[in-house]
Enzyme design. Structure first.
Site: not given
Ligand code: BG6
Length: 296
Positions: A159, A264
């Site tokens: 991510h 990501e």
């Molecule tokens: C991304 C998703 O990978 O992560 C989004 O596609 C999401 O939908 C984002 O909002 C952040 O997620 P989190 O759980 O770290 O707030």
């Protein structure tokens, strides 16, 4: 010293340039900073929690064994969004190479967050390898099914929060012609636009992107990040924009959405399925390259 370990972090410094370094938090084995010749490459929220109370907002959180929230699987559906790897303190396994400085972290049910392990009681072993090149950062993951009888079904995703100057001047290239699932529209379609540009909240899962496509982040015509993917067919592109950033307590400053874009690489459209004893591996390579329009 090329590799320094503290109670909570591991820091690798490149032997040829002390301004090239990477910091990895043991919590989540999250890369929280990658400095290349004095310039930070990753975005990290100034309100990110570093104490293990919640996943880190920024850097490179690791998503395993589920991307997003699962509704169908008996065990995966019990896990919080994006799984348990980013909410677990990993074991530092040590250095595997001095140049380029390379280290490994491990996670299995015996180390992972106990509350979440109860919800997803499967046998597995993860080894994350972080390699700091003079011009690149490589994060490699190996997942093994250590069970003697059960199938291991999982998603994986890096991510990655990339630092940029201004999202409104930024484009992401080489995804054109790919089918995507748009999480905002909750619909799939073929992306015919030559590049991805940002004017509002954007949350897309590009599916089955050819492995030879280099995803590039381009600022005013100049490529500022290039991403090579190995065994990671999908690519999520995300920017929370104004309202969503306001709703995230750990997202600061609130104008920070202008200085980040998440690209990501992952295996999220479907699950990797490992039979007992099998292993799967994949990596993300972040580096600098010339502008390469592979598709428009
Ligand atoms: C991304 C998703 O990978 O992560 C989004 O596609 C999401 O939908 C984002 O909002 C952040 O997620 P989190 O759980 O770290 O707030």
């Amino acid at each position: 010293m090329a590799i320094e370990e503290t109670a909570t972090e591991v820091i690798l410094t490149h032997p040829e340039n002390s301004s090239t370094f990477v910091k990895i938090l043991k919590y989540g084995a999250t890369v929280i900073s990658w400095n290349l010749k004095g310039k930070e490459q990753l975005w990290l929220s100034s309100a990110a929690k570093m104490d293990g109370s919640k996943p880190v907002r920024g850097g490179i959180p690791l998503v395993f064994p589920v991307f997003g929230k699962n509704q169908d699987d008996e065990f995966l559906s019990k896990l919080p969004q994006h799984g348990l790897a980013r909410n677990s303190t990993w074991e530092f396994l040590g250095q595997v190479s001095a140049n380029p400085p390379t280290v490994q972290f491990g996670l299995g049910p015996e180390f992972a967050n106990p509350e979440l392990t109860k919800l997803w009681p499967l046998d597995y072993s993860l080894v994350l390898t972080v390699e700091l090149g003079s011009e690149h950062l490589k994060t490699h993951i190996e997942v093994s099914n250590t069970s003697s009888e059960q199938l291991l079904k999982f998603n994986w995703l890096f991510h990655t929060y990339l630092r940029i100057d201004d999202v409104e001047d930024t484009m992401v290239s080489n995804l054109s012609g790919t089918t995507l699932y748009d999480q905002m529209l909750q619909d799939s379609y073929l992306d015919r636009q030559p590049v991805v540009s940002f004017h509002e909240e954007l949350d897309r899962i590009y599916k089955q992107v050819d492995s030879d496509r280099l995803v590039q982040v381009i600022d005013k015509g100049k490529p500022v990040h290039t991403i090579r993917r190995h065994n990671l067919p999908d690519a999520v592109v995300w920017n929370p924009w104004i309202e969503k950033s306001k709703g995230m307590a750990d997202f600061e400053p609130k104008t920070g959405y202008k200085e980040m874009v998440c690209v990501e690489p992952g295996h999220v459209h479907d699950f990797v399925q490992l039979q007992p004893g099998q292993t799967w591996e994949a990596y993300q390579l972040l580096y600098k390259d010339e502008l390469k329009y592979q598709v428009i």
